[in-house]
Design a protein around this motif. Sequence first.
Motif, PDB file in Angstrom:
ATOM      1  N   MET A   1       0.836  -1.175   0.000  1.00 42.40           N
ATOM      2  CA  MET A   1       0.000   0.000   0.000  1.00 42.40           C
ATOM      3  C   MET A   1       0.888   1.246   0.000  1.00 42.40           C
ATOM      4  SD  MET A   1      -2.777   1.006   2.859  1.00 42.40           S
ATOM      5  CE  MET A   1      -4.125   1.967   2.316  1.00 42.40           C
ATOM      6  N   ILE A   2       0.535   2.198  -0.823  1.00 41.58           N
ATOM      7  CA  ILE A   2       1.291   3.459  -0.881  1.00 41.58           C
ATOM      8  C   ILE A   2       0.786   4.372   0.219  1.00 41.58           C
ATOM      9  CG2 ILE A   2       1.767   5.503  -2.262  1.00 41.58           C
ATOM     10  CD1 ILE A   2       1.570   3.792  -4.734  1.00 41.58           C
ATOM     11  N   THR A   3       1.716   4.910   0.986  1.00 44.52           N
ATOM     12  CA  THR A   3       1.358   5.792   2.097  1.00 44.52           C
ATOM     13  C   THR A   3       1.513   7.250   1.693  1.00 44.52           C
ATOM     14  OG1 THR A   3       3.605   5.916   2.986  1.00 44.52           O
ATOM     15  CG2 THR A   3       2.220   4.048   3.724  1.00 44.52           C
ATOM     16  N   ARG A   4       1.035   8.123   2.570  1.00 44.03           N
ATOM     17  CA  ARG A   4       1.194   9.564   2.347  1.00 44.03           C
ATOM     18  C   ARG A   4       2.664   9.921   2.263  1.00 44.03           C
ATOM     19  NH1 ARG A   4      -0.630  13.682   6.869  1.00 44.03           N
ATOM     20  NH2 ARG A   4       1.552  13.954   7.244  1.00 44.03           N
ATOM     21  N   ASP A   5       3.474   9.323   3.121  1.00 39.60           N
ATOM     22  CA  ASP A   5       4.916   9.593   3.082  1.00 39.60           C
ATOM     23  C   ASP A   5       5.524   9.184   1.749  1.00 39.60           C
ATOM     24  OD1 ASP A   5       4.976  10.688   5.627  1.00 39.60           O
ATOM     25  OD2 ASP A   5       5.488   8.785   6.597  1.00 39.60           O
ATOM     26  N   ASP A   6       5.083   8.047   1.204  1.00 43.04           N
ATOM     27  CA  ASP A   6       5.588   7.603  -0.100  1.00 43.04           C
ATOM     28  C   ASP A   6       5.266   8.623  -1.179  1.00 43.04           C
ATOM     29  OD1 ASP A   6       6.514   5.176   0.975  1.00 43.04           O
ATOM     30  OD2 ASP A   6       4.610   4.159   0.557  1.00 43.04           O
ATOM     31  N   ILE A   7       4.045   9.123  -1.169  1.00 43.66           N
ATOM     32  CA  ILE A   7       3.634  10.108  -2.174  1.00 43.66           C
ATOM     33  C   ILE A   7       4.442  11.389  -2.015  1.00 43.66           C
ATOM     34  CG2 ILE A   7       1.719  11.593  -2.924  1.00 43.66           C
ATOM     35  CD1 ILE A   7      -0.122   9.178  -2.220  1.00 43.66           C
ATOM     36  N   GLU A   8       4.604  11.846  -0.792  1.00 42.51           N
ATOM     37  CA  GLU A   8       5.360  13.072  -0.561  1.00 42.51           C
ATOM     38  C   GLU A   8       6.829  12.888  -0.933  1.00 42.51           C
ATOM     39  OE1 GLU A   8       4.431  13.995   3.505  1.00 42.51           O
ATOM     40  OE2 GLU A   8       2.530  14.917   2.958  1.00 42.51           O
ATOM     41  N   ASP A   9       7.369  11.684  -0.703  1.00 44.39           N
ATOM     42  CA  ASP A   9       8.769  11.422  -1.045  1.00 44.39           C
ATOM     43  C   ASP A   9       9.011  11.375  -2.549  1.00 44.39           C
ATOM     44  OD1 ASP A   9       9.510  11.361   1.613  1.00 44.39           O
ATOM     45  OD2 ASP A   9       9.437   9.167   1.767  1.00 44.39           O
ATOM     46  N   MET A  10       7.968  11.182  -3.328  1.00 41.39           N
ATOM     47  CA  MET A  10       8.108  11.138  -4.787  1.00 41.39           C
ATOM     48  C   MET A  10       8.142  12.530  -5.406  1.00 41.39           C
ATOM     49  SD  MET A  10       5.896   7.891  -6.085  1.00 41.39           S
ATOM     50  CE  MET A  10       4.576   7.752  -4.891  1.00 41.39           C
ATOM     51  N   THR A  11       7.909  13.558  -4.621  1.00 42.15           N
ATOM     52  CA  THR A  11       7.922  14.926  -5.161  1.00 42.15           C
ATOM     53  C   THR A  11       9.281  15.562  -4.934  1.00 42.15           C
ATOM     54  OG1 THR A  11       7.270  16.103  -3.152  1.00 42.15           O
ATOM     55  CG2 THR A  11       5.486  15.140  -4.486  1.00 42.15           C
ATOM     56  N   CYS A  12       9.479  16.706  -5.548  1.00 44.18           N
ATOM     57  CA  CYS A  12      10.722  17.454  -5.371  1.00 44.18           C
ATOM     58  C   CYS A  12      10.567  18.513  -4.271  1.00 44.18           C
ATOM     59  CB  CYS A  12      11.140  18.097  -6.681  1.00 44.18           C
ATOM     60  SG  CYS A  12       9.942  19.264  -7.342  1.00 44.18           S
ATOM     61  N   LEU A  13       9.512  18.398  -3.475  1.00 47.60           N
ATOM     62  CA  LEU A  13       9.232  19.385  -2.433  1.00 47.60           C
ATOM     63  C   LEU A  13       9.336  18.765  -1.051  1.00 47.60           C
ATOM     64  CD1 LEU A  13       6.112  20.969  -4.132  1.00 47.60           C
ATOM     65  CD2 LEU A  13       8.406  21.909  -4.052  1.00 47.60           C
ATOM     66  N   THR A  14       9.569  19.611  -0.065  1.00 47.75           N
ATOM     67  CA  THR A  14       9.600  19.144   1.312  1.00 47.75           C
ATOM     68  C   THR A  14       8.175  19.016   1.840  1.00 47.75           C
ATOM     69  OG1 THR A  14       9.624  21.358   2.293  1.00 47.75           O
ATOM     70  CG2 THR A  14      11.775  20.391   1.712  1.00 47.75           C
ATOM     71  N   ARG A  15       8.045  18.340   2.953  1.00 44.14           N
ATOM     72  CA  ARG A  15       6.721  18.205   3.559  1.00 44.14           C
ATOM     73  C   ARG A  15       6.159  19.564   3.965  1.00 44.14           C
ATOM     74  NH1 ARG A  15       8.948  13.590   3.631  1.00 44.14           N
ATOM     75  NH2 ARG A  15       7.863  11.603   3.867  1.00 44.14           N
ATOM     76  N   VAL A  21       1.251  24.454   0.364  1.00 47.38           N
ATOM     77  CA  VAL A  21       0.364  24.382  -0.805  1.00 47.38           C
ATOM     78  C   VAL A  21      -1.015  23.882  -0.379  1.00 47.38           C
ATOM     79  CG1 VAL A  21      -0.027  23.236  -3.028  1.00 47.38           C
ATOM     80  CG2 VAL A  21       2.243  24.130  -2.471  1.00 47.38           C
ATOM     81  N   ALA A  22      -1.040  22.883   0.495  1.00 51.96           N
ATOM     82  CA  ALA A  22      -2.320  22.358   0.987  1.00 51.96           C
ATOM     83  C   ALA A  22      -3.114  23.448   1.698  1.00 51.96           C
ATOM     84  CB  ALA A  22      -2.077  21.178   1.926  1.00 51.96           C
ATOM     85  N   GLU A  23      -2.425  24.244   2.503  1.00 46.69           N
ATOM     86  CA  GLU A  23      -3.087  25.349   3.204  1.00 46.69           C
ATOM     87  C   GLU A  23      -3.648  26.349   2.196  1.00 46.69           C
ATOM     88  OE1 GLU A  23      -1.779  29.195   5.884  1.00 46.69           O
ATOM     89  OE2 GLU A  23      -0.585  27.376   6.056  1.00 46.69           O
ATOM     90  N   HIS A  24      -2.849  26.703   1.218  1.00 42.79           N
ATOM     91  CA  HIS A  24      -3.272  27.705   0.238  1.00 42.79           C
ATOM     92  C   HIS A  24      -4.465  27.225  -0.577  1.00 42.79           C
ATOM     93  CE1 HIS A  24      -3.163  30.126  -3.447  1.00 42.79           C
ATOM     94  NE2 HIS A  24      -2.716  31.077  -2.648  1.00 42.79           N
ATOM     95  N   GLU A  25      -4.437  25.975  -0.971  1.00 46.05           N
ATOM     96  CA  GLU A  25      -5.481  25.428  -1.842  1.00 46.05           C
ATOM     97  C   GLU A  25      -6.626  24.787  -1.070  1.00 46.05           C
ATOM     98  OE1 GLU A  25      -5.588  25.727  -5.331  1.00 46.05           O
ATOM     99  OE2 GLU A  25      -4.077  27.204  -4.755  1.00 46.05           O
ATOM    100  N   HIS A  26      -6.528  24.761   0.259  1.00 44.05           N
ATOM    101  CA  HIS A  26      -7.575  24.168   1.106  1.00 44.05           C
ATOM    102  C   HIS A  26      -7.867  22.725   0.689  1.00 44.05           C
ATOM    103  CE1 HIS A  26      -8.197  28.222   2.583  1.00 44.05           C
ATOM    104  NE2 HIS A  26      -8.327  28.621   1.332  1.00 44.05           N
ATOM    105  N   MET A  27      -6.792  21.942   0.646  1.00 40.56           N
ATOM    106  CA  MET A  27      -6.938  20.546   0.241  1.00 40.56           C
ATOM    107  C   MET A  27      -6.058  19.649   1.093  1.00 40.56           C
ATOM    108  SD  MET A  27      -4.681  20.414  -3.348  1.00 40.56           S
ATOM    109  CE  MET A  27      -6.051  20.843  -4.327  1.00 40.56           C
ATOM    110  N   ALA A  28      -6.293  18.373   1.016  1.00 41.61           N
ATOM    111  CA  ALA A  28      -5.497  17.396   1.754  1.00 41.61           C
ATOM    112  C   ALA A  28      -4.056  17.412   1.251  1.00 41.61           C
ATOM    113  CB  ALA A  28      -6.095  16.006   1.590  1.00 41.61           C
ATOM    114  N   GLU A  29      -3.140  17.042   2.127  1.00 37.21           N
ATOM    115  CA  GLU A  29      -1.727  17.084   1.761  1.00 37.21           C
ATOM    116  C   GLU A  29      -1.376  16.128   0.626  1.00 37.21           C
ATOM    117  OE1 GLU A  29       0.946  17.018   5.062  1.00 37.21           O
ATOM    118  OE2 GLU A  29      -0.082  18.683   6.039  1.00 37.21           O
ATOM    119  N   VAL A  30      -2.031  14.983   0.551  1.00 37.05           N
ATOM    120  CA  VAL A  30      -1.758  14.051  -0.550  1.00 37.05           C
ATOM    121  C   VAL A  30      -2.131  14.701  -1.880  1.00 37.05           C
ATOM    122  CG1 VAL A  30      -2.415  11.845  -1.576  1.00 37.05           C
ATOM    123  CG2 VAL A  30      -1.991  11.992   0.872  1.00 37.05           C
ATOM    124  N   SER A  31      -3.283  15.337  -1.936  1.00 37.29           N
ATOM    125  CA  SER A  31      -3.696  16.037  -3.158  1.00 37.29           C
ATOM    126  C   SER A  31      -2.763  17.203  -3.444  1.00 37.29           C
ATOM    127  CB  SER A  31      -5.129  16.543  -3.018  1.00 37.29           C
ATOM    128  OG  SER A  31      -6.009  15.470  -2.834  1.00 37.29           O
TER     129      SER A  31
END
Length: 93
Positions: A1-15, A21-31
């Motif tokens: 199962m892919i976790t939130r950490d796995d998804i975040e680790d696949m990006t070029c951004l820090t948590r 971005v999640a705060e600005h867009e009012h969305m879940a961190e995975v999205s």
Amino acid sequence: MITRDDIEDMTCLTRDEITAVAEHEHMAEVSAATLADYMMHMPHGPQKVQQMICEDIRDALHRDDLVHARELYAVLHHFVSEHPEAVRGAQPD
């Protein structure tokens, strides 16, 4: 199962950058991780992510939330140091 950490680790951004971005867009961190990573690969996308963080800093200052504004400023500082192409007027490599 892919976790939130796995998804975040696949990006070029820090948590913290993803959280901003999640705060600005009012969305879940995975999205937000998916959106931000997509934006980072688009023309002027890094500048748009930088603008989101700046807008959140401005919003925090308008709410007199200096602690959060400082936290976001630290996120912005790190983001710009890692992604200099995000600075307005930056020349593409």
